[in-house]
Design an enzyme around this catalytic site. Sequence first.
Site: not given
Ligand code: FPP
Length: 257
Positions: A25, A42, A136
């Site tokens: 997050d 992201h 892994l």
């Molecule tokens: C949460 O941060 C993150 C996500 C919903 C997406 C996670 C994706 C990645 C880490 C990149 C791609 C990964 C793979 C495995 C292809 P948020 O957007 O909720 O952050 P915020 O709470 O600060 O808004």
Amino acid sequence: MQHVSSTLAIPDTGYVPRHVAIIMDGNGRWATQRHLPRVAGHSRGLDAVRAVVEASAARGVQFLTLFAFSSENWRRPEDEVSFLMRLFMMSLRREVVKMHANNIRLRVIGDLSKFSPRIQQLIRDAEKRTAGNTGLTLTIAANYGGRWDLLQAMRQMLARNPMMDPATLDESVLAPHLAMAYAPEPDLFIRTGGEQRISNFLLWQLAYSELYFTDVFWPDFDAAELDKAFASYRQRERRFGRTSAQVMAPSGLSGTA
Ligand code: FPP
């Protein structure tokens, strides 16, 4: 192989957590702090995924499970959702080659029927290609929700045993139908980004996991941050319902307790 259920028996615990599950997050806030569009967070998040996969394998973690997209993330703005889909597709194409070279086995859990046929095919190909790898196991939870998992497990169980007597239903009957039945329960759950909640992640499997929350945003989470989480994990006394005295002198006290 069926793994030990933490509520039925006491699992083995080691110096390094065997299974680490992470809610990644803080990508959006990381980007906003830098006056960048949320999607830039992201992209950087994907760099952090690479670093953490590599560090986990190097430290002897056997299962790493990453929450990439929850069943509730469809509620986000359309352009952010489509960016995440493209990122996911790109990773499935490019990263899988590297994963395979590093003996990593890839699994994807979640309701995949919502994804485009192209993504579903890429997932199947990637899983098939890496299925025989012995290092892994990296599980990506995509359109995953803990409640969805419990419901799909119950549906599958009932479909296979339609005449089932409810009195015979116990953990060992249901658990093999959960999406991640191939893995032991997570020893360590990590959530970055400062929030302290489970957000419908692995509801069943987190029953006795150690929880670690950090304010660090996911794009800044690296091997050093993982080591901090592991150091915290090593301080924990995993009692699984026992008293501290029993944990210190466990002879004769294993099994159901
Ligand atoms: C949460 O941060 C993150 C996500 C919903 C997406 C996670 C994706 C990645 C880490 C990149 C791609 C990964 C793979 C495995 C292809 P948020 O957007 O909720 O952050 P915020 O709470 O600060 O808004």
